[in-house]
Structures are given as structure tokens and as C-alpha cells.
Design an enzyme around this catalytic site. Structure first.
Site, PDB file in Angstrom:
ATOM      1  N   LYS A  97       0.746  -1.309  -0.004  1.00  0.00           N
ATOM      2  CA  LYS A  97       0.030  -0.062   0.079  1.00  0.00           C
ATOM      3  C   LYS A  97       0.922   1.210  -0.106  1.00  0.00           C
ATOM      4  CE  LYS A  97      -1.750   1.393   3.924  1.00  0.00           C
ATOM      5  NZ  LYS A  97      -1.497   3.073   4.212  1.00  0.00           N
ATOM      6  N   ASN A  98       2.009   1.245   1.009  1.00  0.00           N
ATOM      7  CA  ASN A  98       2.716   2.510   0.997  1.00  0.00           C
ATOM      8  C   ASN A  98       3.656   2.763  -0.052  1.00  0.00           C
ATOM      9  OD1 ASN A  98       1.299   3.089   3.318  1.00  0.00           O
ATOM     10  ND2 ASN A  98       3.064   2.652   4.956  1.00  0.00           N
ATOM     11  N   CYS A 132      -5.804  12.603  13.660  1.00  0.00           N
ATOM     12  CA  CYS A 132      -5.630  11.358  13.201  1.00  0.00           C
ATOM     13  C   CYS A 132      -5.297  10.500  14.543  1.00  0.00           C
ATOM     14  CB  CYS A 132      -4.119  11.147  12.256  1.00  0.00           C
ATOM     15  SG  CYS A 132      -3.621   9.638  12.135  1.00  0.00           S
ATOM     16  N   ARG A 157       0.338  14.567  13.277  1.00  0.00           N
ATOM     17  CA  ARG A 157       0.850  14.402  11.919  1.00  0.00           C
ATOM     18  C   ARG A 157       0.727  15.622  11.062  1.00  0.00           C
ATOM     19  NH1 ARG A 157      -0.721   8.352   9.986  1.00  0.00           N
ATOM     20  NH2 ARG A 157       1.035   8.590   8.654  1.00  0.00           N
ATOM     21  N   ASP A 204       5.092   0.771  12.016  1.00  0.00           N
ATOM     22  CA  ASP A 204       3.781   0.033  11.534  1.00  0.00           C
ATOM     23  C   ASP A 204       3.613  -1.565  11.843  1.00  0.00           C
ATOM     24  OD1 ASP A 204       2.798   2.318  10.299  1.00  0.00           O
ATOM     25  OD2 ASP A 204       3.358   1.873   8.139  1.00  0.00           O
ATOM     26  N   ARG A 260      -8.423  -1.007   4.939  1.00  0.00           N
ATOM     27  CA  ARG A 260      -7.332  -0.038   4.310  1.00  0.00           C
ATOM     28  C   ARG A 260      -6.069  -0.452   4.049  1.00  0.00           C
ATOM     29  NH1 ARG A 260      -5.690   3.563   7.770  1.00  0.00           N
ATOM     30  NH2 ARG A 260      -4.815   4.711   6.091  1.00  0.00           N
TER      31      ARG A 260
HETATM   32  C1  UD1 Z   1       4.350   6.927   6.234  1.00  0.00           C
HETATM   33  C2  UD1 Z   1       3.451   5.875   6.004  1.00  0.00           C
HETATM   34  C3  UD1 Z   1       3.082   5.138   7.544  1.00  0.00           C
HETATM   35  C4  UD1 Z   1       4.315   5.043   8.602  1.00  0.00           C
HETATM   36  C5  UD1 Z   1       5.014   6.497   8.653  1.00  0.00           C
HETATM   37  C6  UD1 Z   1       6.270   6.232   9.441  1.00  0.00           C
HETATM   38  C7  UD1 Z   1       2.594   5.913   4.021  1.00  0.00           C
HETATM   39  C8  UD1 Z   1       1.392   6.097   3.181  1.00  0.00           C
HETATM   40  N1  UD1 Z   1       2.428   6.131   5.220  1.00  0.00           N
HETATM   41  O1  UD1 Z   1       3.364   8.187   6.696  1.00  0.00           O
HETATM   42  O2  UD1 Z   1       2.337   3.727   7.552  1.00  0.00           O
HETATM   43  O3  UD1 Z   1       3.456   4.861   9.850  1.00  0.00           O
HETATM   44  O4  UD1 Z   1       5.596   6.813   7.110  1.00  0.00           O
HETATM   45  O5  UD1 Z   1       7.126   5.085   9.151  1.00  0.00           O
HETATM   46  O6  UD1 Z   1       3.793   5.790   3.340  1.00  0.00           O
HETATM   47  N2  UD1 Z   1       5.850  14.687  10.621  1.00  0.00           N
HETATM   48  C9  UD1 Z   1       5.751  16.251  11.013  1.00  0.00           C
HETATM   49  N3  UD1 Z   1       5.880  17.116   9.847  1.00  0.00           N
HETATM   50  C10 UD1 Z   1       5.510  16.753   8.800  1.00  0.00           C
HETATM   51  C11 UD1 Z   1       5.675  15.349   8.398  1.00  0.00           C
HETATM   52  C12 UD1 Z   1       5.800  14.432   9.377  1.00  0.00           C
HETATM   53  O7  UD1 Z   1       6.159  16.460  11.965  1.00  0.00           O
HETATM   54  O8  UD1 Z   1       5.654  17.682   7.704  1.00  0.00           O
HETATM   55  C13 UD1 Z   1       6.109  13.877  11.659  1.00  0.00           C
HETATM   56  C14 UD1 Z   1       4.794  12.729  11.961  1.00  0.00           C
HETATM   57  O9  UD1 Z   1       4.117  13.578  12.626  1.00  0.00           O
HETATM   58  C15 UD1 Z   1       5.771  11.702  12.705  1.00  0.00           C
HETATM   59  C16 UD1 Z   1       7.133  11.565  11.843  1.00  0.00           C
HETATM   60  O10 UD1 Z   1       7.099  13.015  11.255  1.00  0.00           O
HETATM   61  O11 UD1 Z   1       5.830  11.813  13.799  1.00  0.00           O
HETATM   62  C17 UD1 Z   1       7.025  10.761  10.805  1.00  0.00           C
HETATM   63  O12 UD1 Z   1       6.112  10.867   9.936  1.00  0.00           O
HETATM   64  P1  UD1 Z   1       5.955  10.361   8.380  1.00  0.00           P
HETATM   65  O13 UD1 Z   1       7.274   9.635   8.107  1.00  0.00           O
HETATM   66  O14 UD1 Z   1       5.949  11.726   7.624  1.00  0.00           O
HETATM   67  O15 UD1 Z   1       4.692   9.478   8.202  1.00  0.00           O
HETATM   68  P2  UD1 Z   1       3.926   9.439   7.014  1.00  0.00           P
HETATM   69  O16 UD1 Z   1       4.655   9.820   5.781  1.00  0.00           O
HETATM   70  O17 UD1 Z   1       2.773  10.125   7.127  1.00  0.00           O
END
Ligand code: UD1
Length: 437
Positions: free
Chosen positions: A22-23, A117, A122, A311, A403
Site C-alpha cells: 500500500k505505502n 488522526c 501528523r 507500522d 485500508r
Molecule cells: C508513512 C507511512 C506510515 C508510517 C509512517 C512512518 C505512508 C502512506 N504511510 O506515513 O504507514 O507509519 O510513514 O514510518 O507511507 N511529521 C511532521 N511534519 C511533517 C511530516 C511528518 O512533524 O510535515 C512527523 C509525523 O507527525 C511523525 C513523523 O514526522 O511523527 C514521521 O511521519 P512520516 O514519516 O511523515 O509519516 P507518513 O509519511 O505520514
């Protein structure tokens, strides 16, 4: 709403094929926006999140077709609406992945903010800051990110992420693929899904180096072409099935998955006393995990790849619920990713929570009970615990599972689980409103 009903206590044995990830599939679909030529996908999983992303692309004017073999074709040549509306984004945060591609291709985008969320705040600040550094002008108002590129085309930039972000890295990598000049992403995510995206963009004509390391260099090109792309195996799904075999005292092999996608997880399984074998038969890679009748307690701490994946934290906790001794589980990525703890306790687990740390005291046996799924991976941990528990476990709100797990009852059933889905007639056509990972 659907529920899943499990009669636990049966060992799972046999083999199951990993689905496409999925990711990985989500950013690959968003990448179709970067070209006006058709993009074809193989190993696309049948999942609710994929349907959401396809709906999002179709809503922008893309022509999408798919068959039941997991082949999907997306043609964005007539896309003319660079928007991702709240109705779709609120059900899937990864919708934000269209922002970078829309700006790169059309010079403007209007993407809803995802909202709350279950597993943490996030924010999207790093996505937005990176795009601004590349020349986008962004306003956030009325719940939407309104972005334009006054110069017409984004320009290359040096961007150092404050924190490792997977979709942030993907979004900026896609934007940079069509930007003017060189972009360097520092402290970039090293996840295999990022590498799958980089490989795919290269097939489309992009110039990208360093993916898989924390420094990715992208030299923008003037246009990208259509291509045939393959989604990598879902390492989280595969690990969940290996854990299902182990927690039930069985012996499960997952096929069509490379073991190096799961190094950290497999190392912890070995520490827990599992018999883990990896190999290749007729060009097909597999991972086998065999129970030796008992589980040792093991401590884990989640971290970005190549560390232990957040995850898989919930699923590993389920295993530790019946291990001998106590294990310490630290969650360092998301601040609220322990929603499964309360539910696992309902099944008899002994878990003490303190901030981002859970201490799990293994018990001899779990006992079935009604529980509620709270987010995607938390749901998977409840399925695992239900497989090990004596008696019946009924998991409600399973739309979370849909999902991210393709045909989960079918796959577990084929391994010998007693599992079935109950779909109340009145709910068959209802679409849940959720904002999750
Ligand atoms: C992706 C994965 C999700 C996985 C996560 C961490 C997908 C679709 N989803 O989510 O399954 O659990 O990586 O491996 O690939 N953050 C900020 N600011 C930002 C972006 C992120 O503070 O602009 C923080 C988030 O709140 C979190 C951390 O960074 O604490 C990591 O999040 P991130 O790697 O961005 O997660 P996703 O990409 O949303």
C-alpha cells in the site's frame, strides 16, 4: 459496520503470497500526475486506500482503468482540476502525496489539510516548507493548502528535513523530478517504498541518485514519460502473516517477498526464539517463520528504516503479550500509537503504559473478547491476539483493516485460521469517515 470473528487457539500452517505494498503503491499512483502519458502498474493491491487515491486522480480528470489481476492504468493527459477535496483527504492522509506532483505539473494545487488522526498530530509542515523552498507560494486557509508557483516552474533547492518523513521525502522527490535544476534532500527517508518510487521515476525519465541513503539528489528534467511500474511487496502485511504463524504456535511461509525488506523485524523474531528461514525457489523469494512452542520477551524501539518499523509495533506487542517475561516497547515516531493497548488488555494482556513506553508482562494465555479496531496496524494486532486467544474474539470497526490488508480473512483462512467477517446488511453501502495513516 463489519466485524471479524475469530475462534482462536488453532496453529496456522502453510504459505501465503505477499500483496503489493500500500505505502509504495500510493506514491506511485500520485507520480502519474507528473506525465501526460499513460502509466501502467503491476501488483496493485485491492485496498480501500488505493481506491481512495484512484478516486482522487479520477476526480482531477484522469482516466483510470483496472483489471482483477492487479493491473491499473492511469492516464492524466486530460486532468484539469488540481484539487484534492476534504471528502477524500479526510479518509486518507496519504492524499497529500498529490501536492508535489500537482505543483510540478500544473504550477498550482489546492489540497485539503488532512485533519486529526488516531495515532498522532501528523502535521504537513515539512512538506510545505520544502515546496516553499522550491519556489511555491503557499497559503493555508479554509482548511485547504492553496499553492501556486509564480515562476511557472519549481526550482531545485537544498532541503534538510528536521525529522525523517516518508511521504514528505516522496512528495518533494516527485516535485523535484520536474523542477528547474538540482534538489538535494538531506535526512531523507530510507524506506524501501521511497526506493520503489525513485526506481519508478527513473523509469519515467527522472534523474535521481542516492535513494536508500539519507541524501537524495534529484536533477530536474523538463518532462517525464509514461512507463510500466511494479509495486514492491508489502513488508508490513508479510510481517503480520509471519507473526500470525508465530503467535498461533504454527509455521508460516510468506512468498514473493525479499527478506532484506524486513531485516530489523526478522532479527527481533529470531531473538524471540522463532525459527526464521529465508530463501528463493524458482526465482521467488520467501520468508518462513516457525514457532518452537514458546516466545522469549524482546525489547524494541521503533525508528525510521532500517530500524524497527512503527507500522509493526502493535503486531510485535501482540506477540510479546504471550512471551515469557517482560518486554519494553518504545514508540518514537508517533506520539499516540498505543491505542491497541486498551483493547489487548481486554483479551487478558498485561501492559503498563508510561508515555511513549509500554511494558508488556507476558501471560500464559489470552482469552477471546469483543474488541474494537482503532487504526490500521492496531487492528492487525487485535487479529493476531485473537488468533492466539482461547475462545471467540469479535473485532468491530474492521474498515481500518480493509485500508491496508487485502483479503485478510481469506489469507488467514487458507492458513487454517477460523476467521469470518460479519457484514450487517444495512451497512453494505456505507463508507466510513476516518482520518488515519
Ligand atoms: C508513512 C507511512 C506510515 C508510517 C509512517 C512512518 C505512508 C502512506 N504511510 O506515513 O504507514 O507509519 O510513514 O514510518 O507511507 N511529521 C511532521 N511534519 C511533517 C511530516 C511528518 O512533524 O510535515 C512527523 C509525523 O507527525 C511523525 C513523523 O514526522 O511523527 C514521521 O511521519 P512520516 O514519516 O511523515 O509519516 P507518513 O509519511 O505520514
Amino acid at each position: 459496520m463489519d466485524s471479524i470473528i475469530i475462534q482462536g487457539g488453532r496453529p496456522l500452517n502453510g504459505s501465503v503470497e505477499a500483496s503489493g505494498a500500500k505505502n509504495a503503491a500510493l506514491p506511485l499512483l500520485a507520480a502519474a500526475i507528473l506525465t501526460d502519458q499513460p502509466v501502467e502498474y503491476h501488483r496493485m493491491p485491492h485496498l480501500r486506500d488505493i481506491t481512495t487515491m484512484i478516486t482522487l486522480l479520477a476526480n482531477q480528470g484522469a482516466d483510470v482503468s483496472m483489471d482483477d489481476q492487479g493491473r491499473v492504468r492511469v492516464d492524466t493527459s486530460s486532468s484539469n482540476n488540481p484539487e484534492a477535496p476534504y471528502e477524500l483527504v479526510k479518509t486518507m492522509r496519504a492524499s497529500a502525496l498529490v501536492l508535489g506532483p500537482l505543483l510540478a505539473r500544473f504550477g498550482r494545487a489546492r489540497v485539503s489539510l488532512p485533519g486529526g488522526c488516531a495515532i498522532g498530530a501528523r502535521p504537513m509542515d515539512m512538506h510545505l516548507k520544502g515546496l516553499e523552498t522550491m519556489g511555491a507560494v503557499i497559503r493555508v486557509e479554509h482548511g485547504y493548502v492553496d499553492a501556486t508557483v509564480p515562476a511557472g516552474r519549481l526550482h531545485g533547492a537544498r532541503i534538510a528535513f528536521d525529522k525523517v518523513t516518508v511521504t514528505g521525502t516522496e512528495n518533494l522527490m516527485m516535485a523535484a523530478a520536474l523542477a528547474d535544476g538540482e534538489t538535494i534532500l538531506e535526512n531523507a527517508a530510507r524506506e524501501p517504498e521511497v526506493v520503489n518510487l525513485a526506481d519508478s521515476l527513473r523509469k519515467m525519465g527522472a534523474d535521481i541518485k542516492g535513494d536508500g541513503s539519507s541524501k537524495i539528489t534529484i536533477l530536474g528534467v523538463s518532462s517525464l514519460a509514461g512507463a510500466e511500474l511494479s509495486v514492491i511487496a508489502d513488508r508490513i502485511e508479510a510481517a503480520t502473516y509471519l507473526a500470525a504463524g508465530l503467535i498461533s504456535g504454527g509455521d508460516v511461509t510468506v512468498r514473493k517477498i525479499e527478506a532484506d525488506l524486513l531485516d530489523a523485524f526478522l532479527a527481533r523474531l529470531r531473538d524471540a526464539g522463532a525459527g526464521v528461514e529465508v530463501g528463493e525457489t524458482d526465482g521467488e523469494s520467501w520468508i518462513r517463520c516457525k514457532s518452537n512452542g514458546r516466545l522469549n520477551s524482546v525489547n524494541i524501539e521503533t525508528s525510521p528504516h532500517p530500524g524497527f518499523p512503527t507500522d509493526l509495533q502493535a503486531q510485535f506487542m501482540a506477540l510479546m503479550c504471550i512471551a515469557s517475561g517482560s518486554s519494553v516497547i518504545r514508540e518514537t515516531i508517533f506520539e499516540n500509537r498505543f491505542m491497541h493497548v486498551q483493547e489487548l488488555r481486554r483479551l487478558g494482556a498485561r501492559i503498563v503504559l508510561n508515555g511513549n513506553t509500554a511494558v508488556v508482562e507476558g501471560v500464559a494465555e489470552l482469552s477471546g473478547a469483543p474488541v474494537m479496531a482503532t487504526d490500521l496496524r492496531a487492528s492487525a494486532s487485535l487479529v493476531l491476539a485473537g488468533l492466539a486467544a482461547q475462545g471467540e474474539t469479535v473485532i468491530s470497526r474492521v474498515y481500518h483493516i480493509d485500508r491496508g490488508y487485502e483479503r485478510i480473512e481469506e489469507k488467514l483462512g487458507a492458513l487454517g485460521a477460523s476467521i469470518r467477517r460479519n457484514t450487517p446488511h444495512t451497512d453494505m453501502f456505507r463508507r466510513p469517515d476516518i482520518a488515519t495513516d
